[in-house]
Enzyme design. Structure first.
Site, PDB file in Angstrom:
ATOM      1  CG  HIS A 152     -24.464 -20.435 141.871  1.00  0.00           C
ATOM      2  ND1 HIS A 152     -23.412 -20.768 140.667  1.00  0.00           N
ATOM      3  CD2 HIS A 152     -24.702 -21.709 142.326  1.00  0.00           C
ATOM      4  CE1 HIS A 152     -22.993 -21.494 140.776  1.00  0.00           C
ATOM      5  NE2 HIS A 152     -24.063 -22.936 142.030  1.00  0.00           N
ATOM      6  CD  GLU A 180     -16.852 -25.877 141.257  1.00  0.00           C
ATOM      7  OE1 GLU A 180     -17.192 -27.682 142.108  1.00  0.00           O
ATOM      8  OE2 GLU A 180     -17.954 -25.836 141.241  1.00  0.00           O
ATOM      9  CB  CYS A 188     -20.518 -22.020 142.744  1.00  0.00           C
ATOM     10  SG  CYS A 188     -21.130 -24.308 141.531  1.00  0.00           S
TER      11      CYS A 188
HETATM   12  N1  COA Z   1     -41.387 -30.992 129.172  1.00  0.00           N
HETATM   13  C1  COA Z   1     -40.859 -30.411 130.440  1.00  0.00           C
HETATM   14  N2  COA Z   1     -40.336 -30.467 131.628  1.00  0.00           N
HETATM   15  C2  COA Z   1     -39.990 -31.155 131.990  1.00  0.00           C
HETATM   16  C3  COA Z   1     -40.649 -32.473 130.851  1.00  0.00           C
HETATM   17  C4  COA Z   1     -40.746 -32.268 129.540  1.00  0.00           C
HETATM   18  N3  COA Z   1     -40.915 -33.215 129.284  1.00  0.00           N
HETATM   19  N4  COA Z   1     -39.754 -33.736 131.969  1.00  0.00           N
HETATM   20  C5  COA Z   1     -39.029 -33.336 132.975  1.00  0.00           C
HETATM   21  N5  COA Z   1     -39.449 -31.700 133.273  1.00  0.00           N
HETATM   22  C6  COA Z   1     -39.212 -31.237 134.586  1.00  0.00           C
HETATM   23  C7  COA Z   1     -38.989 -31.333 135.276  1.00  0.00           C
HETATM   24  O1  COA Z   1     -40.914 -30.823 135.927  1.00  0.00           O
HETATM   25  C8  COA Z   1     -38.605 -30.837 136.640  1.00  0.00           C
HETATM   26  O2  COA Z   1     -39.277 -29.007 136.704  1.00  0.00           O
HETATM   27  P1  COA Z   1     -39.213 -28.383 137.935  1.00  0.00           P
HETATM   28  O3  COA Z   1     -37.400 -28.424 138.750  1.00  0.00           O
HETATM   29  O4  COA Z   1     -39.506 -26.979 138.620  1.00  0.00           O
HETATM   30  O5  COA Z   1     -40.386 -29.439 138.509  1.00  0.00           O
HETATM   31  C9  COA Z   1     -37.567 -30.334 135.660  1.00  0.00           C
HETATM   32  O6  COA Z   1     -37.663 -30.726 134.206  1.00  0.00           O
HETATM   33  C10 COA Z   1     -36.542 -31.596 135.746  1.00  0.00           C
HETATM   34  O7  COA Z   1     -36.716 -32.576 135.532  1.00  0.00           O
HETATM   35  P2  COA Z   1     -36.356 -33.232 136.971  1.00  0.00           P
HETATM   36  O8  COA Z   1     -36.494 -35.005 136.249  1.00  0.00           O
HETATM   37  O9  COA Z   1     -36.993 -32.837 138.202  1.00  0.00           O
HETATM   38  O10 COA Z   1     -35.117 -33.719 137.649  1.00  0.00           O
HETATM   39  P3  COA Z   1     -33.750 -34.058 137.013  1.00  0.00           P
HETATM   40  O11 COA Z   1     -33.565 -35.875 137.194  1.00  0.00           O
HETATM   41  O12 COA Z   1     -32.853 -33.774 135.039  1.00  0.00           O
HETATM   42  O13 COA Z   1     -32.501 -33.553 137.522  1.00  0.00           O
HETATM   43  C11 COA Z   1     -31.050 -31.784 138.687  1.00  0.00           C
HETATM   44  C12 COA Z   1     -32.721 -31.845 137.847  1.00  0.00           C
HETATM   45  C13 COA Z   1     -30.872 -30.127 138.633  1.00  0.00           C
HETATM   46  C14 COA Z   1     -31.558 -32.317 140.146  1.00  0.00           C
HETATM   47  C15 COA Z   1     -29.369 -32.290 137.998  1.00  0.00           C
HETATM   48  O14 COA Z   1     -29.958 -30.975 136.702  1.00  0.00           O
HETATM   49  C16 COA Z   1     -28.810 -32.229 138.627  1.00  0.00           C
HETATM   50  O15 COA Z   1     -28.285 -33.413 139.032  1.00  0.00           O
HETATM   51  N6  COA Z   1     -27.366 -30.735 138.541  1.00  0.00           N
HETATM   52  C17 COA Z   1     -26.699 -30.842 139.045  1.00  0.00           C
HETATM   53  C18 COA Z   1     -26.534 -30.048 140.299  1.00  0.00           C
HETATM   54  C19 COA Z   1     -27.173 -28.931 140.231  1.00  0.00           C
HETATM   55  O16 COA Z   1     -26.502 -28.287 139.157  1.00  0.00           O
HETATM   56  N7  COA Z   1     -27.638 -28.487 141.515  1.00  0.00           N
HETATM   57  C20 COA Z   1     -28.172 -26.844 141.839  1.00  0.00           C
HETATM   58  C21 COA Z   1     -27.737 -26.454 143.140  1.00  0.00           C
HETATM   59  S1  COA Z   1     -25.955 -25.708 142.770  1.00  0.00           S
END
Ligand code: COA
Length: 388
Positions: free
Chosen positions: A234, A80, A112
């Site tokens: 994945h 992609e 993916c």
């Molecule tokens: N210490 C430890 N863990 C922490 C933390 C800290 N200080 N602060 C936050 N976290 C944890 C959260 O609890 C969460 O864990 P959980 O999912 O087990 O509850 C995790 O870190 C992620 O934090 P969160 O704020 O929920 O999300 P984010 O804004 O960082 O976004 C995604 C996470 C996956 C949505 C983002 O990385 C993204 O958009 N990725 C691209 C799309 C993707 O990969 N999608 C997956 C399917 S294809």
């Protein structure tokens, strides 16, 4: 007749960026990346590395003892992060890999998921022509907007597989469960270098597609969770595989963590490789299980945003170790030999092409890999093969 993965290879970029550095830049607790996402580093492609050059390294590894390159009659490039809207990235490699002119070459895209579509397509074609061998190259560079939640999950890599009858690594079983739905969880319009993402929605969709594809797989195969010995998911970031495994065990009302742990040895250090990510987990499981997994059934869950999920399975073949052990050594070597870069270089690489859209350019020689992108001349990509 058994059909499946006969040989496999891997390549990532020559540069690496520590997520603790990214956390420092944004004033974020580094534990969020290390424990919240379970990611420590990301592979970073230099301006002269792209999906073609990464794909070349992976393909050369997969072909290392193939004394009959002429027999490859199908090359599917799954990505992609295509380098052209028309010409397949595989065409560049058809030349550098010295493939047969009778070989079909094309590119496949569905986020993916494309590599797994390529695998199933190859298996079907080989079923009707058992002499046919296919080369699948899954290659991607994950790039999100600066400062967005997806940024710490960036990474890049390529996995190449030779698919044939009587495979030496893993037979692909003839049943699978698919679930597709038109969704906007992650997409990249043709005018954009970076993906647009509704991250939380993508995580939820991934999990619901897993449940639906698994249900479909169970019906097609007549198998249950107890029949699956290991599961590769994945994995855009390592925590996603844990979330997926929790979901699958919840649906099956079992508690079982050991079926996923060995799949996550490489992803925390590479980051997301999009369509190659599932197969990075397969490589990890085959090389790091600690036990002989010959004869074991591996569940494989592919997910591509937009969105398609597929659950399928394979049986690891006797003698797989002979191929995987040297490969695991070279993967480890590829990871440890990457050059660590700081935030300024990370940004420079990220922004490099913004200044050169449509212009002729000679790329600085950063890459230590055999094939590098030398530059762009009259809108044509020019590659340079060292020691050619
Ligand atoms: N210490 C430890 N863990 C922490 C933390 C800290 N200080 N602060 C936050 N976290 C944890 C959260 O609890 C969460 O864990 P959980 O999912 O087990 O509850 C995790 O870190 C992620 O934090 P969160 O704020 O929920 O999300 P984010 O804004 O960082 O976004 C995604 C996470 C996956 C949505 C983002 O990385 C993204 O958009 N990725 C691209 C799309 C993707 O990969 N999608 C997956 C399917 S294809």
């Amino acid at each position: 007749m058994k059909i499946g993965i006969d040989s496999i290879g891997f390549q990532t970029a020559g540069y690496v960026f520590q997520l603790s550095e990214l956390a420092k830049q944004y004033g974020i607790d580094p534990a969020k990346y290390e424990h919240g996402l379970m990611q420590k580093q990301m592979s970073v492609a230099s301006p002269d590395e792209d999906v073609v050059t990464l794909g070349y390294g992976a393909a050369k590894q997969a072909l290392y003892d193939c004394d009959d390159v002429e027999s490859i009659k199908l090359l599917i490039f799954a990505t992609e992060t295509g380098v052209d809207q028309s010409k397949s990235a595989g065409m560049h490699l058809h030349r550098f890999l010295k493939l047969n002119p009778n070989c079909r070459v094309f590119e496949l895209k569905q986020a993916c998921y494309a590599s797994s579509a390529a695998l199933q397509l190859s298996v079907s074609m080989i079923r009707s022509d058992p002499k046919l061998k296919a080369l699948i190259i899954a290659s991607d560079i994950a790039k999100y907007g600066s400062g967005t939640p997806g940024e710490p999950t960036q990474g890049c890599g390529s996995v190449a597989m030779i698919v044939s009858a009587n495979p030496k690594i893993m037979e692909i079983e003839p049943y699978s469960g698919v679930w597709s739905a038109d969704e906007n969880d992650f997409w990249r319009p043709c005018y954009s270098e970076v993906a647009f993402v509704d991250g939380k929605h993508s995580v939820q969709l991934y999990l619901s597609h897993l449940g639906n594809a698994w249900g479909n797989y169970k019906r097609q195969s007549g198998l249950s969770f107890a029949d699956i010995d290991q599961v590769c998911y994945h994995t855009p970031f390592s925590k996603m595989a844990i979330k997926a495994h929790n979901e699958l065990t919840r649906l099956n009302e079992v508690e079982c963590n050991e079926k996923v742990n060995s799949t996550l040895h490489y992803t925390p250090y590479i980051g997301n490789c999009y369509t190659a990510a599932l197969y990075v987990c397969l490589l990890s499981m085959l090389g790091n299980s600690g036990v002989d997994v010959s004869g074991k059934r591996v569940g494989m869950f592919a997910y591509g945003s937009g969105s398609v999920g597929e659950f399928f399975s394979g049986i690891v073949q006797n003698g797989y170790k002979q191929r995987i052990e040297p490969l695991s050594g070279s993967i480890q070597e590829a990871l440890t030999s990457r050059k660590i870069i700081g935030f300024d270089k990370f940004r420079e690489f990220y922004n490099f092409w913004n200044d050169y859209r449509g212009a002729d350019v000679l790329t600085p020689a950063y890459s230590k890999n055999k094939l590098r992108l030398k530059g762009i001349t009259e809108h044509k990509r020019v590659y340079e093969l060292k020691d050619a």
